[in-house]
Design a protein around this motif. Structure first.
Motif, PDB file in Angstrom:
ATOM      1  N   THR A  55       2.192   5.407  -3.888  1.00 30.30           N
ATOM      2  CA  THR A  55       1.679   4.321  -4.632  1.00 30.30           C
ATOM      3  C   THR A  55       2.867   4.151  -5.777  1.00 30.30           C
ATOM      4  O   THR A  55       2.875   2.871  -6.440  1.00 30.30           O
ATOM      5  N   SER A 109      -5.191   3.206  -0.813  1.00 36.24           N
ATOM      6  CA  SER A 109      -4.790   1.822  -1.072  1.00 36.24           C
ATOM      7  C   SER A 109      -4.711   1.059   0.280  1.00 36.24           C
ATOM      8  O   SER A 109      -5.042  -0.188   0.047  1.00 36.24           O
ATOM      9  N   ASN A 134       0.650  -1.136  -0.132  1.00 37.96           N
ATOM     10  CA  ASN A 134       0.067  -0.063   0.237  1.00 37.96           C
ATOM     11  C   ASN A 134       0.989   1.369   0.099  1.00 37.96           C
ATOM     12  O   ASN A 134       2.204   1.141   0.051  1.00 37.96           O
ATOM     13  N   ASP A 150      -4.917  -0.357  -6.100  1.00 34.51           N
ATOM     14  CA  ASP A 150      -4.406   1.159  -6.809  1.00 34.51           C
ATOM     15  C   ASP A 150      -5.502   1.764  -7.513  1.00 34.51           C
ATOM     16  O   ASP A 150      -6.115   1.165  -8.077  1.00 34.51           O
TER      17      ASP A 150
END
Length: 328
Positions: free
Chosen positions: A189, A166, A159, A206
């Motif tokens: 990300t 995320s 994440n 994502d």
């Protein structure tokens, strides 16, 4: 002239002067580049939205809008920075759902997202995708879930950091399949995606702004999108609900904020430029290519964004408190 009349006259004169000053400020603003602060690393999904928006807004403002990345602590570092910045119209924040989740995730949050900022408006809504390293053996979501449950000690989930969307999406995925996985937080990300591409991590939830290109290039394996309906950017991609995760829905919304006390005239001019950018066909097309949609007009204003944020703080707060997870 009586005392009361003198007070009234002075008050009217002061208001007139203030209105005149505000109008003059709006006419001359901006006289230098404007900073748009992104709470995550360069190359990530929010950064892509920010840079596309900044380039489009610069045309109507007549000044460069410079994107400044201040990553860390789930976006709270950047938000705190903007909250304490001079309220002169030259520093703004673009943030996603993390603005609504922070009050529940951080027990010692340095700001109140609803009351400590001026609200400019929401800009883009983006779905998320569940993707894996390209050599993941599972062919579809049911096979992936079965594999994950059978190998939960071997599978890890990346994440963008605690509190990032995320992270929350990954948490919801684990709850939905009833299996806890090893989670690996990154500083955004962008780094998380790089780790997935390199095979160092197995799974990542994502935004499409960061995954569509990789999915189409075949460098990651897609298992589904997080919206109720399939999306135009990936018409053949099933939803997670189609794969068996009923009512699984996560949409990332992005909003723009200013330090508390930023002059109303400046907010109006900046906001008008932002809303003009959202109507730009090239901007809308670029967002559509990445799976994003322009936020509804009702949320593109300061009042609309504030009302939306209040509701989101309540919604996510309940979910986070129920999970008993904190980022500090």
């Amino acid at each position: 002239m009586t005392l009361n009349r003198r007070i009234f006259t002075v008050a009217v004169a002061a208001c007139t002067l203030a209105l005149g000053s505000g109008a003059a400020l709006a006419q001359s603003y901006p006289t230098k580049p404007i900073s748009l602060v992104v709470p995550f690393s360069a190359g990530g999904p929010t950064d892509i939205v920010a840079r596309t928006l900044a380039a489009t807004m610069g045309k109507s403002l007549g000044q460069t809008v410079v994107v400044e990345n201040r990553a860390g602590a789930g976006g709270t570092i950047a938000a705190a920075f903007v909250g304490k910045a001079p309220a002169d119209g030259y520093t703004f924040l673009i943030h996603h759902n993390g603005m609504a989740t922070a009050p529940a995730l951080y027990r010692k949050l340095a700001y109140n997202p609803v009351t400590d900022f001026e609200h400019v408006g929401n800009v883009v809504d983006v779905p998320m995708t569940l993707v894996a390293r390209k050599d993941m053996a599972a062919k579809n979501l049911p096979e992936l879930i079965a594999y994950v449950k059978a190998n939960k000690d071997k599978v890890n989930l990346a994440n963008a950091g605690l509190g990032a969307v995320s992270h929350l999406c990954g948490t919801l995925f684990q709850q939905a399949i009833g299996t806890d996985l090893t989670t690996i937080p990154f500083q955004g990300t962008g780094p998380a995606m790089n780790a997935l591409l390199g095979g160092q991590v197995d799974l990542l939830c994502d935004q499409t702004t960061n995954t569509v290109a990789q999915i189409k290039a075949g460098t990651v394996k897609l298992y589904g999108v997080t919206t109720k309906q399939r999306i135009k950017a990936l018409p053949d991609a099933p939803t997670l609900a189609e794969g068996g995760l009923k009512d699984f829905e996560v949409t990332v919304w992005h909003g723009v904020y200013a330090p508390k006390g930023t002059p109303a005239a400046v907010l109006q001019k900046f906001g008008d430029a932002m809303r003009e950018a959202l109507k730009d066909p090239a901007f809308a097309q670029r967002m559509a290519e990445l799976g994003g949609e322009i936020s509804p007009a009702s949320r593109q204003t300061g009042d609309g964004q504030r009302a939306w944020l209040v509701a989101e703080v309540d919604k996510w707060g309940k979910a986070i408190r129920a999970a008993g997870q904190f980022a500090d």
